[in-house]
Design a protein around this motif. Structure first.
Motif, mmCIF file in Angstrom:
data_model
loop_
_atom_site.group_PDB
_atom_site.id
_atom_site.type_symbol
_atom_site.label_atom_id
_atom_site.label_comp_id
_atom_site.label_asym_id
_atom_site.label_seq_id
_atom_site.Cartn_x
_atom_site.Cartn_y
_atom_site.Cartn_z
ATOM 1 N N GLY A 59 -14.263 44.628 -27.367
ATOM 2 C CA GLY A 59 -14.071 45.180 -26.038
ATOM 3 C C GLY A 59 -15.402 45.458 -25.385
ATOM 4 O O GLY A 59 -16.433 45.537 -26.059
ATOM 5 N N MET A 60 -15.376 45.570 -24.071
ATOM 6 C CA MET A 60 -16.587 45.882 -23.307
ATOM 7 C C MET A 60 -16.238 46.892 -22.229
ATOM 8 O O MET A 60 -15.097 46.914 -21.731
ATOM 9 N N GLY A 61 -17.219 47.693 -21.884
ATOM 10 C CA GLY A 61 -16.929 48.703 -20.885
ATOM 11 C C GLY A 61 -18.164 49.169 -20.148
ATOM 12 O O GLY A 61 -19.293 48.826 -20.503
ATOM 13 N N TRP A 62 -17.914 49.951 -19.116
ATOM 14 C CA TRP A 62 -18.972 50.585 -18.334
ATOM 15 C C TRP A 62 -18.830 52.101 -18.455
ATOM 16 O O TRP A 62 -17.731 52.643 -18.276
ATOM 17 N N TYR A 63 -19.937 52.740 -18.738
ATOM 18 C CA TYR A 63 -20.018 54.188 -18.782
ATOM 19 C C TYR A 63 -21.057 54.610 -17.744
ATOM 20 O O TYR A 63 -21.882 53.801 -17.317
ATOM 21 N N ARG A 64 -21.017 55.866 -17.362
ATOM 22 C CA ARG A 64 -22.033 56.372 -16.442
ATOM 23 C C ARG A 64 -22.421 57.791 -16.802
ATOM 24 O O ARG A 64 -21.641 58.529 -17.389
ATOM 25 N N GLN A 65 -23.637 58.134 -16.425
ATOM 26 C CA GLN A 65 -24.138 59.481 -16.678
ATOM 27 C C GLN A 65 -24.900 59.956 -15.458
ATOM 28 O O GLN A 65 -25.915 59.361 -15.071
ATOM 29 N N ALA A 66 -24.379 61.013 -14.858
ATOM 30 C CA ALA A 66 -25.042 61.626 -13.716
ATOM 31 C C ALA A 66 -25.976 62.727 -14.217
ATOM 32 O O ALA A 66 -25.780 63.249 -15.323
ATOM 33 N N PRO A 67 -26.976 63.109 -13.431
ATOM 34 C CA PRO A 67 -27.910 64.154 -13.857
ATOM 35 C C PRO A 67 -27.178 65.434 -14.230
ATOM 36 O O PRO A 67 -26.322 65.917 -13.476
ATOM 37 N N GLY A 68 -27.485 65.961 -15.400
ATOM 38 C CA GLY A 68 -26.891 67.207 -15.838
ATOM 39 C C GLY A 68 -25.470 67.095 -16.345
ATOM 40 O O GLY A 68 -24.838 68.121 -16.652
ATOM 41 N N LEU B 259 -16.742 57.516 -19.603
ATOM 42 C CA LEU B 259 -16.214 56.170 -19.511
ATOM 43 C C LEU B 259 -15.717 55.924 -18.092
ATOM 44 O O LEU B 259 -14.968 56.727 -17.542
ATOM 45 N N VAL B 260 -16.126 54.805 -17.513
ATOM 46 C CA VAL B 260 -15.701 54.434 -16.168
ATOM 47 C C VAL B 260 -14.569 53.414 -16.227
ATOM 48 O O VAL B 260 -13.528 53.577 -15.602
ATOM 49 N N ALA B 261 -14.788 52.348 -16.979
ATOM 50 C CA ALA B 261 -13.791 51.281 -17.075
ATOM 51 C C ALA B 261 -14.014 50.534 -18.378
ATOM 52 O O ALA B 261 -15.152 50.429 -18.856
ATOM 53 N N TYR B 262 -12.909 49.996 -18.917
ATOM 54 C CA TYR B 262 -12.992 49.300 -20.202
ATOM 55 C C TYR B 262 -12.043 48.123 -20.187
ATOM 56 O O TYR B 262 -10.963 48.184 -19.579
ATOM 57 N N ILE B 263 -12.450 47.042 -20.851
ATOM 58 C CA ILE B 263 -11.587 45.868 -20.952
ATOM 59 C C ILE B 263 -11.613 45.365 -22.381
ATOM 60 O O ILE B 263 -12.682 45.182 -22.978
ATOM 61 N N ARG B 264 -10.438 45.164 -22.933
ATOM 62 C CA ARG B 264 -10.332 44.728 -24.319
ATOM 63 C C ARG B 264 -10.251 43.203 -24.399
ATOM 64 O O ARG B 264 -10.134 42.528 -23.384
ATOM 65 N N ASP B 265 -10.286 42.698 -25.610
ATOM 66 C CA ASP B 265 -10.250 41.254 -25.826
ATOM 67 C C ASP B 265 -8.998 40.645 -25.219
ATOM 68 O O ASP B 265 -9.011 39.494 -24.782
ATOM 69 N N ASP C 65 -7.760 41.417 -22.508
ATOM 70 C CA ASP C 65 -7.880 41.603 -21.057
ATOM 71 C C ASP C 65 -7.139 42.833 -20.554
ATOM 72 O O ASP C 65 -6.935 42.981 -19.346
ATOM 73 N N THR C 66 -6.697 43.691 -21.454
ATOM 74 C CA THR C 66 -6.148 44.973 -21.040
ATOM 75 C C THR C 66 -7.272 45.831 -20.477
ATOM 76 O O THR C 66 -8.325 45.947 -21.092
ATOM 77 N N SER D 285 -14.114 43.123 -15.105
ATOM 78 C CA SER D 285 -13.701 41.803 -15.558
ATOM 79 C C SER D 285 -14.724 41.280 -16.555
ATOM 80 O O SER D 285 -15.865 41.764 -16.605
ATOM 81 N N ARG D 286 -14.312 40.319 -17.349
ATOM 82 C CA ARG D 286 -15.229 39.738 -18.325
ATOM 83 C C ARG D 286 -14.997 38.245 -18.427
ATOM 84 O O ARG D 286 -13.900 37.758 -18.183
ATOM 85 N N ASP D 287 -16.058 37.554 -18.794
ATOM 86 C CA ASP D 287 -16.006 36.118 -19.055
ATOM 87 C C ASP D 287 -16.295 35.949 -20.536
ATOM 88 O O ASP D 287 -17.441 36.084 -20.968
ATOM 89 N N ASN D 288 -15.250 35.694 -21.308
ATOM 90 C CA ASN D 288 -15.409 35.616 -22.755
ATOM 91 C C ASN D 288 -16.281 34.432 -23.178
ATOM 92 O O ASN D 288 -16.986 34.503 -24.176
ATOM 93 N N ALA D 289 -16.240 33.359 -22.423
ATOM 94 C CA ALA D 289 -17.027 32.177 -22.768
ATOM 95 C C ALA D 289 -18.522 32.438 -22.596
ATOM 96 O O ALA D 289 -19.347 31.907 -23.339
ATOM 97 N N LYS D 290 -18.861 33.264 -21.616
ATOM 98 C CA LYS D 290 -20.271 33.547 -21.323
ATOM 99 C C LYS D 290 -20.721 34.900 -21.868
ATOM 100 O O LYS D 290 -21.896 35.248 -21.748
ATOM 101 N N ASN D 291 -19.786 35.660 -22.433
ATOM 102 C CA ASN D 291 -20.096 37.008 -22.933
ATOM 103 C C ASN D 291 -20.722 37.880 -21.849
ATOM 104 O O ASN D 291 -21.742 38.551 -22.068
ATOM 105 N N THR D 292 -20.104 37.849 -20.694
ATOM 106 C CA THR D 292 -20.586 38.659 -19.577
ATOM 107 C C THR D 292 -19.503 39.621 -19.106
ATOM 108 O O THR D 292 -18.310 39.371 -19.269
#
Length: 121
Positions: A33-42, A47-53, A55-56, A70-77
């Protein structure tokens, strides 16, 4: 060695859009799976968003309807399209990948270096 490299952050006005990208490179067997996390000051990293193999996808409530992962499994992006941005979206955004280095391995988390997103007029 596994590397995650993010791009696409920057300064945008409220209501604007940004597109974050993350590319995974190096030697590994598969990505769970791949995801985006964020951290604001202080604040803690969240976790912001996550996508599993399969595509959930999942999103934190504050970005539902505005962000799309979204993810491109062929390009690992991995991509995060962020629309209708708000000042409270300002943070450093980190790409995460849970992957197996080898077929017999257990999944491990890898992180990018982070990219700054600033929403301000």
């Amino acid at each position: 060695q596994v590397q995650l490299v993010e791009s696409g952050g920057g300064l945008v006005q409220p209501g604007g859009s940004l597109r974050l990208s993350c590319a995974a490179s190096g030697s590994f067997f598969s990505i769970d799976g791949m995801g985006w996390y964020r951290q604001a000051p202080g604040k803690q990293r969240e976790l912001v968003a996550y996508i599993r193999d399969s595509d959930t996808t999942m999103y934190t409530d504050s970005v539902k309807g505005r962000f799309t992962i979204s993810r491109d499994n062929a390009k690992n992006t991995l991509t995060l399209q962020m629309n209708s941005l708000k000042p409270e979206d300002t943070a450093v955004y980190y790409c995460n990948a849970r992957l197996l280095r080898y077929y017999y391995d257990r999944p491990l988390d890898y992180w990018g270096q982070g990219t700054q997103v600033t929403v301000s007029s």
